[in-house]
Write a protein that holds these residues in place. Sequence first.
Motif, mmCIF file in Angstrom:
data_model
loop_
_atom_site.group_PDB
_atom_site.id
_atom_site.type_symbol
_atom_site.label_atom_id
_atom_site.label_comp_id
_atom_site.label_asym_id
_atom_site.label_seq_id
_atom_site.Cartn_x
_atom_site.Cartn_y
_atom_site.Cartn_z
ATOM 1 N N THR A 236 -45.718 15.455 7.188
ATOM 2 C CA THR A 236 -44.401 16.241 7.604
ATOM 3 C C THR A 236 -43.977 15.634 8.707
ATOM 4 O O THR A 236 -42.715 15.513 8.875
ATOM 5 C CB THR A 236 -44.867 17.509 7.572
ATOM 6 N N ARG A 237 -44.638 15.207 9.578
ATOM 7 C CA ARG A 237 -44.175 14.697 11.239
ATOM 8 C C ARG A 237 -43.594 13.513 10.801
ATOM 9 O O ARG A 237 -42.532 13.351 11.496
ATOM 10 C CB ARG A 237 -45.487 14.446 11.947
ATOM 11 N N PHE A 238 -44.207 12.550 10.163
ATOM 12 C CA PHE A 238 -43.535 11.220 9.685
ATOM 13 C C PHE A 238 -42.112 11.510 9.277
ATOM 14 O O PHE A 238 -41.062 10.621 9.611
ATOM 15 C CB PHE A 238 -44.700 10.712 8.806
ATOM 16 N N ARG A 239 -41.945 12.321 8.171
ATOM 17 C CA ARG A 239 -40.741 12.333 7.546
ATOM 18 C C ARG A 239 -39.598 13.106 8.510
ATOM 19 O O ARG A 239 -38.373 12.737 8.636
ATOM 20 C CB ARG A 239 -40.751 13.429 6.370
ATOM 21 N N ALA A 240 -39.791 14.043 9.454
ATOM 22 C CA ALA A 240 -39.381 14.680 10.320
ATOM 23 C C ALA A 240 -38.782 13.531 11.572
ATOM 24 O O ALA A 240 -37.610 13.574 11.813
ATOM 25 C CB ALA A 240 -39.958 15.731 11.323
ATOM 26 N N GLN A 241 -39.617 12.576 11.879
ATOM 27 C CA GLN A 241 -39.239 11.571 12.781
ATOM 28 C C GLN A 241 -38.111 10.786 12.042
ATOM 29 O O GLN A 241 -37.341 10.072 12.699
ATOM 30 C CB GLN A 241 -40.637 10.945 13.124
ATOM 31 N N ARG A 242 -38.605 10.442 10.746
ATOM 32 C CA ARG A 242 -37.482 9.252 9.932
ATOM 33 C C ARG A 242 -36.194 9.744 10.067
ATOM 34 O O ARG A 242 -35.357 9.063 10.418
ATOM 35 C CB ARG A 242 -38.300 9.130 8.685
ATOM 36 N N GLU A 243 -36.128 11.202 9.595
ATOM 37 C CA GLU A 243 -34.810 11.831 9.845
ATOM 38 C C GLU A 243 -34.168 11.987 10.787
ATOM 39 O O GLU A 243 -33.004 11.691 11.037
ATOM 40 C CB GLU A 243 -34.997 13.245 8.969
ATOM 41 N N MET B 270 -26.979 10.983 10.072
ATOM 42 C CA MET B 270 -26.347 11.522 8.741
ATOM 43 C C MET B 270 -25.395 10.688 8.121
ATOM 44 O O MET B 270 -24.665 10.162 8.827
ATOM 45 C CB MET B 270 -25.869 13.050 9.005
ATOM 46 N N GLY B 271 -25.716 10.516 6.766
ATOM 47 C CA GLY B 271 -24.556 9.661 5.959
ATOM 48 C C GLY B 271 -24.868 8.122 6.363
ATOM 49 O O GLY B 271 -24.392 7.408 5.284
ATOM 50 N N ARG B 272 -25.849 7.668 7.111
ATOM 51 C CA ARG B 272 -26.430 6.241 7.172
ATOM 52 C C ARG B 272 -27.236 6.035 5.913
ATOM 53 O O ARG B 272 -27.941 6.920 5.704
ATOM 54 C CB ARG B 272 -26.686 5.718 8.446
ATOM 55 N N SER B 273 -27.501 4.758 5.795
ATOM 56 C CA SER B 273 -28.522 4.435 4.962
ATOM 57 C C SER B 273 -30.013 4.467 5.702
ATOM 58 O O SER B 273 -29.750 4.420 6.964
ATOM 59 C CB SER B 273 -28.386 3.013 4.462
ATOM 60 N N ARG B 274 -30.879 4.938 4.871
ATOM 61 C CA ARG B 274 -32.248 5.168 5.765
ATOM 62 C C ARG B 274 -32.595 4.190 6.496
ATOM 63 O O ARG B 274 -32.567 2.805 6.083
ATOM 64 C CB ARG B 274 -33.272 5.504 4.871
ATOM 65 N N VAL B 275 -33.296 4.014 7.798
ATOM 66 C CA VAL B 275 -33.657 3.238 8.657
ATOM 67 C C VAL B 275 -35.023 2.948 8.443
ATOM 68 O O VAL B 275 -35.953 4.128 8.562
ATOM 69 C CB VAL B 275 -33.486 3.320 9.796
ATOM 70 N N VAL C 166 -45.240 2.173 14.559
ATOM 71 C CA VAL C 166 -45.504 3.736 14.798
ATOM 72 C C VAL C 166 -46.770 4.254 14.046
ATOM 73 O O VAL C 166 -47.082 3.995 13.032
ATOM 74 C CB VAL C 166 -43.967 4.330 14.000
ATOM 75 N N VAL C 167 -47.334 4.977 14.844
ATOM 76 C CA VAL C 167 -48.604 5.620 14.485
ATOM 77 C C VAL C 167 -48.441 7.275 14.532
ATOM 78 O O VAL C 167 -47.725 7.641 15.327
ATOM 79 C CB VAL C 167 -49.754 5.150 15.189
ATOM 80 N N PRO C 168 -49.407 8.004 13.725
ATOM 81 C CA PRO C 168 -49.339 9.375 13.853
ATOM 82 C C PRO C 168 -49.734 9.890 15.322
ATOM 83 O O PRO C 168 -50.711 9.047 16.132
ATOM 84 C CB PRO C 168 -50.196 9.893 12.889
ATOM 85 N N GLU C 169 -49.112 11.185 15.671
ATOM 86 C CA GLU C 169 -49.288 11.488 17.058
ATOM 87 C C GLU C 169 -50.971 11.830 17.315
ATOM 88 O O GLU C 169 -51.512 11.729 18.319
ATOM 89 C CB GLU C 169 -48.487 12.640 17.468
ATOM 90 N N GLU C 170 -51.443 12.298 16.218
ATOM 91 C CA GLU C 170 -52.821 12.691 16.132
ATOM 92 C C GLU C 170 -53.556 11.936 15.374
ATOM 93 O O GLU C 170 -53.187 11.613 14.129
ATOM 94 C CB GLU C 170 -52.926 14.339 15.818
ATOM 95 N N PRO C 171 -54.949 11.411 15.738
ATOM 96 C CA PRO C 171 -55.676 10.688 14.781
ATOM 97 C C PRO C 171 -56.027 11.447 13.372
ATOM 98 O O PRO C 171 -56.283 12.615 13.500
ATOM 99 C CB PRO C 171 -56.971 10.455 15.546
ATOM 100 N N LEU C 172 -56.388 10.828 12.260
ATOM 101 C CA LEU C 172 -56.688 11.368 11.053
ATOM 102 C C LEU C 172 -58.010 11.598 11.065
ATOM 103 O O LEU C 172 -58.419 12.650 10.496
ATOM 104 C CB LEU C 172 -56.260 10.490 9.881
#
Length: 390
Positions: A102-109, A114-119, A125-131
């Motif tokens: 969820t965090r990864f998707r929020a950061q990507r969005e 808006m309107g551009r192709s996805r970057v 890039v690593v998660p903010e908290e370890p798994l």
Amino acid sequence: MQPVALHSLSELERASLQEIALYQLQEKLLVGDLSLAKVGPKGSKSIRQKLESLSKEKKECSPQTFGIPLCQVLANDRAYRQLQDAVRRSRRLCLEVEATVTRFRAQREKRSPMGRSRVLVPCGVVPEEPLSPPPLASSSWSQRRGAMSVDSITDLGDNTSKLLEALQLSHPHELGPRRSLGKKNTLSLNPLSCQVPRIVDRCCEHIESYGLHTEGIFRIGSSRKRVQQLREEFDRGLDVLLDEQQSVHDVAALLKEFLRDMPDSLIPRELYPAFLSTASMEGRAGLSTLQLLLFLLPPCHSDTLQRLLRLLADVAQHAESSRGPRGQQIPGNKMTVSNLATVFGPNILQKEKPGEKDAGAMSFEDTAAIILVLQRLIEHQQTLFMEHRD
């Protein structure tokens, strides 16, 4: 040293205490007819070998609870807890992964206008908290069972086990020569967890919570259908909840049934004559011998017996009617120590296995001795399971 609770000792300390108890009991042969060296005909196992065999677990584990050795019940309970822990860890990991995605998707969005192709997100890039969970602290590692194993007092650091040192210094003859006999096993010095089966603990807790003032507890009949249902649920490994909805008499019957169906009774049959012989001993001599015999029990049998006796002592304290803080009368359960000893004696002290020939046959003398021994166990349960050192 202060008295030490038996269930708080480590494997090595308990083994040393058993050696001392066996030595002292065998010395009593000079003044009594206590026979602990061999049981049965020639070639049979010694008492030590038999008691050790009661603690051996089978590798195959199933959810079964009734009709199997006590050590195997505990092994099945551990397997159940490990499975539950694994399920909880799996669920926690799934939640962590979901939160990370969820965090990864929020950061990507956020990074993609808006309107551009996805970057694409850079590989760095690593998660903010370890798994994975953080590593165990070094202090907690030393508290885990099995963290330190030793074979003798010389392998220990200073002040690691004052009780064990006291045992070895005060009983050099009992511990010294026997240590080198037989196969050398490595025993842990870490305190063992209390070895009481889940079913026994939950039945005791239920009766302590809801049944102390129930008249005729352990004597009044129960619903065979409901007891059978509870039995089947425990045998399937289900997480059985015993709450106020359950009949106290059903839970009491379930506990008695568990003890009755054990292939090896809480007090092993090999020690049956020795325990009964204490009935004719008076005062401190009888209690001292009784305590030495309790020291011989395998840890799982000793801890479970102590838990049961603690419950019975609590029930006996509520046998008589009493007055509440507002003067209201609180009914007693009418189960005195003598009544409880009469009910539980045949389940705890058995001469023959259930179903064997002459299993139900017992002389009047044996019956009276069993009741007297169990009475003493209930009345003195707080001190009998303590190791006293001056």
